[in-house]
Write an enzyme that holds these catalytic residues in place. Structure first.
Site, short mmCIF file in Angstrom:
data_model
loop_
_atom_site.label_atom_id
_atom_site.label_comp_id
_atom_site.label_asym_id
_atom_site.label_seq_id
_atom_site.Cartn_x
_atom_site.Cartn_y
_atom_site.Cartn_z
N LYS A 27 -12.02 8.38 -9.56
CA LYS A 27 -13.60 8.93 -9.60
C LYS A 27 -14.07 9.63 -9.97
O LYS A 27 -14.69 9.50 -11.21
CB LYS A 27 -14.60 8.16 -8.80
N ARG A 98 -20.37 6.97 -3.91
CA ARG A 98 -19.29 6.55 -3.34
C ARG A 98 -18.06 7.10 -2.89
O ARG A 98 -18.11 8.46 -2.93
CB ARG A 98 -19.29 6.11 -5.39
N GLY A 107 -12.90 -1.78 -2.94
CA GLY A 107 -13.67 -2.34 -2.32
C GLY A 107 -13.04 -1.85 -0.88
O GLY A 107 -13.38 -2.09 0.13
N MET A 109 -12.95 0.72 0.72
CA MET A 109 -14.26 1.62 1.03
C MET A 109 -15.87 1.63 1.07
O MET A 109 -15.21 0.77 0.19
CB MET A 109 -13.85 3.48 0.44
N ARG A 371 -11.08 3.77 -15.03
CA ARG A 371 -9.99 3.81 -13.53
C ARG A 371 -8.38 2.98 -14.85
O ARG A 371 -9.25 2.05 -15.07
CB ARG A 371 -10.20 3.15 -12.58
N HIS A 489 -14.72 -9.83 -5.94
CA HIS A 489 -13.52 -9.09 -4.99
C HIS A 489 -12.17 -9.37 -4.77
O HIS A 489 -10.68 -8.93 -5.00
CB HIS A 489 -13.78 -8.38 -3.34
N SER A 797 31.92 1.25 -0.40
CA SER A 797 30.69 0.50 -0.55
C SER A 797 29.77 0.95 0.76
O SER A 797 30.35 0.68 1.59
CB SER A 797 30.54 -0.68 -0.57
N CYS A 864 25.34 -1.56 -0.93
CA CYS A 864 25.04 -2.66 -0.98
C CYS A 864 24.58 -2.94 0.68
O CYS A 864 24.00 -4.75 0.69
CB CYS A 864 26.91 -3.73 -0.72
N TYR A 884 26.86 2.37 -8.61
CA TYR A 884 25.80 1.58 -8.53
C TYR A 884 25.21 0.89 -7.05
O TYR A 884 25.76 1.82 -6.35
CB TYR A 884 26.83 0.28 -9.02
#
Length: 907
Positions: A27, A98, A107, A109, A371, A489, A797, A864, A884
């Protein structure tokens, strides 16, 4: 730490810039950047996020001592810019306070508006503005926000309403009005008095009258809100480090509640739900910012096109729309053109979709924030690809702009159109976040968690959501609110989570105390089923069937782009022909793990498996295995056909044999009857197979070494299936994987059985097929001696699930008892079974890869385990140099994008 902690911004002087988010938060950095771009921004000051760490470690006194002189100088700068004095009763400078972390946390904080008002200043504000109602409405808003955020006056239980709102409702009820804008000044003065009395009676102290006390209280409250429950949960959900902290922005107030020529709103440079390149947003006339976000009034659309679309969805006539809900474009055309010019400039400057907040004060436009906009997965993909086509960004930026895990939203089913035609629509709202969701109604966030923990699927239904509902929103399949717009919100947070959300369903009446919602006179209770379509805003009664999502268009283009940049190939873990087809459709270039034991549980096969386990000798086992052979062969033929021309890695039987037998008396007796044996015989065999730690016991290659006939049967099934497919013109690429190898002798013993069986089949069939024999590196010793194993194995693998379990000494089955505490206390930054432990397990992977390649330069290396579908782990595997990764079919597109991002980021 630096020596400077406070940075000012305004038209005459700006000390920050967009590239200072680490220090000023998103911000603060963007407010400074807008000032540098010449955009009208109320002047202010930003307290560095470094100070948040001081607050956390040393407390409020240390913070005030550290920054007091700089804050005084900063406020003096704002006073000069605005021509007002902070604390001046005659013409007070009012400020907002803020939060602002470097990562957007909408929302999560706290915010305080209109700070600086007291009983004297409200008179001065009245005199300067000429609007007594505005002044007292601003004062009651300030007391309400300050009493909640800073002084901590909250509802006493989840069923109770906000105590300030209770007072408002009582006053409205006496007056017989619905909106506080209709209240008279006397009512607002009475409300202020009642608010102060509430604070005095409930908290035992007075509301602070001194503006400087108010300011320091607010600054500390914002720092404190960095560690509130919802902020911590949001950081955990979005991998935001606790160490970042939040900056604090103190900014001069501008007022959207000064009458019909004032207003406030939130807008997006593109549609945050779909990604469509259309300016859109909502505003309210004569309102402050929290009115739009909280969703307590029906907002109006900014553009005429958006207003007409909204009216169609909300079933509002064009006449009513023009008279009651005109767009900003119609109502204030000059302001609209300024806003349109500003949003275009901001998107072009940041080269990303922007979420902007603005206030109109008596005909003047002020920008309060910009933002990077929270957006759905679909919007991420569309916006990235369209910005690429428009020349705003290049190919690499387009790929990096999409969060891989958010593709998950595009891969899962949507409502079947035919089923929707026959479904009963009970309500409609705004399509706040797309997707399809079916579940049972719950009305409280904590109960949503409880229901999901019991295996239920839930829809969280609220009048409107607040940040305190985050936990329930996170576990719910979908969110339905009776109030709120597309920027409320619920809508913003749901889009950020990729959750289906329908907001502002005005016909829904929610009674949380009774745990009911009423629509059209029908009452729906907690536990009743409803279905939400977040793409159309429709709410349906009951459960609506779904169908697979369409993955063409921009999604297909993104995948094509990913293919051009990624180095890591992406395979799939698939055990059936259907899984293999799904994986191939998602772009998998092979199967990295086919678990043969999963085939043993289907149909009558389990009976043959049990016969094999119960056999008293080799001859008995071979007899049972002979029954399994044609079944396994058929399975492998189906998989080879589905993956024609692509490699298929088949793992030999891995789990301990006890998993195929029942462990309770009822099922043991049933099995005995089915097998023609006594209950005692079954029980004794189960007892014989019992192991204290079966996952580290008689399993994997140890089974094949003990019972080589099992390996022989599986090898024969694989080779025969491959030969059968070859005869049909299919090109099978066979990789046979030996599990749980820790020594080269284990590997050689099993490889000898496989190769001798293959030679026997070749002789019988007078035909041959190429195949590879490799191993699964899943024991620490296997990784440590990978050079000796690599001399014999043609591929590795990495089975990172078991490798993690054995390296860390964590049981996957029991980790839930302590992992939450470990993560909370920072023992580990993330679940090591979800994202690979790079410093521990990862080093074993890297070592084994290097050792394997040192003795066999062309050895094929893959992963894997479940980590093969985790973007952070994929980045690590790219850096280690693997060939891979393999993951579940529905994570293949995610892995493909993550692999491309890894290639781009690590160049």
């Amino acid at each position: 730490m630096s020596n400077k902690f406070v940075y000012v911004f305004g038209p005459s002087k700006t000390e920050g810039a967009a590239d200072m988010k680490d220090r000023l938060g998103g911000k603060g950095a963007n407010l400074a950047e807008m000032c540098r771009l010449g955009i009208s921004v109320p002047p202010g000051l930003t307290i560095s996020a470094e100070v948040c760490t001081v607050y956390t470690e040393q407390g409020a006194d240390a913070v005030r001592k550290l920054i007091e002189s700089e804050v005084l100088q900063g406020v003096a700068f704002v006073e000069k810019e605005m021509g007002k004095k902070f604390g001046d009763a005659a013409d007070p400078l009012l400020v907002s306070v803020r939060s602002g972390s470097r990562a957007s946390m909408p929302g999560m904080m706290d915010t305080i508006l209109n700070l600086g008002l007291n009983d004297e200043a409200v008179v001065g504000l009245t005199n300067k503005s000429g609007n007594e109602r505005f002044a007292w409405d601003s004062y009651r808003r300030f007391i309400q926000m300050y009493g909640d955020v800073v002084m901590g006056l909250k509802p006493e239980s989840k069923e109770d309403h906000d105590p300030f709102e209770v007072i408002i409702d009582e006053i409205k009820e006496k007056k017989g009005v619905e909106l506080d804008t209709q209240l008279e000044v006397a009512d607002l003065k009475h409300m202020v008095s009642e608010f102060k009395a509430l604070i005095r009676n409930r908290l035992g102290r007075e509301f602070p009258n001194n503006p400087w006390d108010q300011l320091w209280g607010a600054i500390m409250a914002v720092f404190q809100s960095w560690d509130n429950d919802r902020a911590k949960l949001y950081r955990k959900m979005n991998d935001i480090p606790d160490s970042w902290g939040t900056a604090v922005n103190v900014q001069s107030m501008v007022f959207g509640n000064l009458g019909d020529h004032s207003g406030t709103g939130v807008a997006f440079t593109r549609d945050a739900a779909s990604g469509e390149d259309i300016f859109n947003g909502e505003f309210l006339v004569n309102a402050q910012g929290e009115d739009v976000v909280a969703g307590i009034r029906t907002p109006q659309q900014i553009t005429l096109e958006g207003s007409r679309r909204w009216a169609q969805l909300a079933q509002v006539s064009e006449e009513d729309r023009r008279s009651k809900f005109p767009s900003l474009e119609e109502l204030m055309p000059e302001i609209y053109q300024q806003l349109l010019k500003t949003e275009t400039a901001l998107e072009n400057h940041y080269k990303d979709m922007q979420d902007i907040e603005f206030t109109i004060q008596e005909g003047k436009l002020w920008m309060l924030q910009t933002r990077s906009a929270k957006r759905t997965g679909a919007a991420m993909v569309r916006a990235a690809m369209e910005m690429l086509q428009q020349g705003l960004i290049d190919e690499k930026t387009a790929l990096l702009r999409v969060t891989p895990d958010r593709l998950n939203e595009l891969l899962h089913p949507v409502f079947d159109r035919q089923a929707v035609k026959s479904a009963r629509s009970i309500a409609h709202g705004l399509p706040a976040s797309p997707g399809a969701a079916t579940g049972q109604i719950v009305f409280f966030a904590d109960e949503a968690e409880e229901w999901v923990a019991k295996g239920k699927t839930v829809i969280l239904v609220r009048q409107e959501t607040s940040p305190e509902d985050l936990r329930g929103m996170a576990v719910a399949k979908g969110i339905l609110t009776a109030r709120g717009g597309m920027t409320s919100h619920a809508a913003v947070v749901a889009r950020g989570m990729g959750k289906c959300c329908v907001s502002g369903a005005g016909s829904v009446r929610v009674d949380p105390k009774a745990r009911t919602m009423t629509v059209g006179g029908k009452v729906y209770k907690e536990g009743d089923w409803v279905s939400l379509d977040g793409s159309t805003g429709q709410v349906y009664e009951g459960q609506v069937p779904t169908k697979d999502a369409d993955l063409s268009g921009d999604f297909g283009k993104l995948m094509e782009l990913a293919e051009r940049y990624k180095r890591l190939a992406v395979r799939a873990n698939a055990d059936t022909p259907e899984d293999a087809r799904v994986a191939r459709n998602f772009g998998a270039v092979g199967i990295g793990l086919c678990r043969t034991e999963h085939m043993f549980f289907e149909g009558d096969r389990i009976k043959s498996v049990r016969e094999m386990i119960l056999a008293q000798d080799e001859a008995g086992r071979r007899k049972a295995l002979a029954k399994l052979l044609p079944m396994q062969r058929g399975d492998f033929e189906g998989i080879f056909k589905a993956m024609d021309g692509l490699p298929v890695t088949i793992r030999l039987l891995d789990p301990p044999l006890h998993e195929f037998l029942p462990h309770d008396e009822t099922n043991q007796r049933e099995m005995a009857k089915e097998m023609g044996l006594s209950y005692e015989e079954i029980k004794n065999r189960v007892d014989d197979l019992h192991e204290a730690n079966p996952m580290m016991g008689h399993r994997g290659c140890r089974l094949g070494i003990t019972y080589p006939e099992i390996t022989e049967m599986q090898a024969r099934a694989i080779i025969e299936a491959a030969l059968n497919c070859k005869a049909q013109g299919i090109n099978p690429k066979v990789e046979i994987m030996i599990p749980l190898v820790g020594t080269v002798r284990e590997f050689n013993a099993q490889a000898k059985v496989i190769r001798s069986t293959a030679e026997a089949v070749f002789a019988e069939r007078k035909a041959t097929i190429d195949f590879m024999v490799g191993t699964m590196i899943e024991t620490p010793r296997g990784a440590l001696v990978a050079d000796s194993i690599g001399k014999q194995a043609e591929f590795f693998s990495f089975g990172t699930n078991d490798l993690t379990q054995m390296t860390l000494g964590f049981s996957r089955d029991d980790i839930g008892k302590f992992l939450p505490v470990y993560l909370k206390d920072g023992m580990y930054e993330q679940d090591p079974f979800q994202s690979i432990d790079q410093k521990g397990v990862g080093q074993l992977v890297q070592m084994a890869a290097q050792k394997g390649r040192s003795v066999r330069a062309n050895i094929k290396l893959g992963v894997c385990g479940e980590h093969g579908g985790d973007p952070a782990s994929i980045d690590f595997f790219h850096r280690v140099g693997l060939d891979y990764v393999s993951c579940s079919p529905f994570r293949v597109p995610i892995a493909r994008l993550a692999a491309a991002q890894a290639a781009i980021s690590n160049k």
